[in-house]
Scaffold this active site. Structure first.
Site, short mmCIF file in Angstrom:
data_model
loop_
_atom_site.label_atom_id
_atom_site.label_comp_id
_atom_site.label_asym_id
_atom_site.label_seq_id
_atom_site.Cartn_x
_atom_site.Cartn_y
_atom_site.Cartn_z
N HIS A 51 -76.56 -49.74 -79.34
CA HIS A 51 -75.79 -48.50 -79.43
C HIS A 51 -76.65 -47.33 -78.96
O HIS A 51 -77.86 -47.45 -78.79
CB HIS A 51 -75.28 -48.27 -80.86
CG HIS A 51 -76.36 -48.05 -81.88
ND1 HIS A 51 -76.80 -49.03 -82.73
CD2 HIS A 51 -77.08 -46.94 -82.18
CE1 HIS A 51 -77.75 -48.54 -83.51
NE2 HIS A 51 -77.95 -47.29 -83.20
P1 TYD Z 1 -76.13 -51.31 -88.07
O1 TYD Z 1 -75.70 -50.00 -87.48
O2 TYD Z 1 -75.35 -52.54 -87.73
O3 TYD Z 1 -77.63 -51.56 -87.68
P2 TYD Z 1 -78.29 -51.57 -86.21
O4 TYD Z 1 -79.18 -50.35 -86.21
O5 TYD Z 1 -79.03 -52.82 -86.11
O6 TYD Z 1 -77.19 -51.40 -85.21
O7 TYD Z 1 -76.19 -51.12 -89.64
C1 TYD Z 1 -76.13 -52.20 -90.54
C2 TYD Z 1 -75.31 -51.80 -91.77
O8 TYD Z 1 -75.95 -50.74 -92.48
C3 TYD Z 1 -73.93 -51.30 -91.40
O9 TYD Z 1 -73.02 -51.87 -92.32
C4 TYD Z 1 -73.98 -49.81 -91.60
C5 TYD Z 1 -75.05 -49.64 -92.65
N1 TYD Z 1 -75.85 -48.40 -92.52
C6 TYD Z 1 -75.69 -47.39 -93.47
O10 TYD Z 1 -74.88 -47.49 -94.40
N2 TYD Z 1 -76.47 -46.27 -93.38
C7 TYD Z 1 -77.36 -46.11 -92.37
O11 TYD Z 1 -78.06 -45.06 -92.31
C8 TYD Z 1 -77.50 -47.14 -91.37
C9 TYD Z 1 -78.47 -47.01 -90.24
C10 TYD Z 1 -76.73 -48.28 -91.51
#
Ligand code: TYD
Length: 139
Positions: A51
């Protein structure tokens, strides 16, 4: 380094009792930190991220173990190995990122400029590419 990314070296205080790295907003981290999170227990072969953000700024620090980060725009890309607790990878807006090759003991600590906001994410690569072309042509 590609546009909107940079590596930042943190000062380490080493003494007979161990090592300590202090991070101060504005001195070491170039934005006001509103959120921190850490990623760990990542299984071998997992690739995550995929992303970009519209506005969010982040600093990634691999405080233990190692991880590779792909940072990419429509114009350039780079793979960065993070394997030192005294190095921070700054990623600004409009940069696509993927995280991979986590060592089993890796702990990736992230400081973010904004609270968690799903509307700031771009997860579709075609949508990202259109956004980034506009973003960088306006720079
Ligand atoms: P995700 O965005 O999938 O991680 P990556 O950075 O690998 O793309 O996030 C994993 C999970 O954590 C998702 O369910 C959203 C949650 N999350 C939060 O609740 N708060 C945050 O600050 C972040 C970064 C993720």
């Amino acid at each position: 380094m590609i546009t909107n990314t940079k590596l930042i070296s943190f000062k380490t205080f080493n003494d007979n009792y161990g090592s300590l790295i202090p991070l101060e907003v504005e001195e070491d981290i170039p934005f006001a930190v509103n959120r921190a999170y850490y990623i760990f227990n990542v299984e071998q072969g997992v690739r995550r991220g995929f992303h970009s953000h519209k506005e969010l700024e982040q600093i990634l620090v691999c405080v233990h173990g190692s991880v590779k980060i792909l940072v990419k725009t429509p114009f350039e890309s780079e793979d960065i190995l993070l394997d030192q607790p005294d190095i921070g990878l700054y990623i600004g807006p409009a940069v696509w990122r993927e995280m991979y090759d986590f060592s089993s003991d890796a702990v990736l600590l992230v400081f973010a400029s904004m609270h968690y906001d799903t509307s700031d994410y771009i997860r579709d690569y075609a949508e990202y590419e259109a956004f980034a072309r506009k973003y960088f042509s306006a720079m």
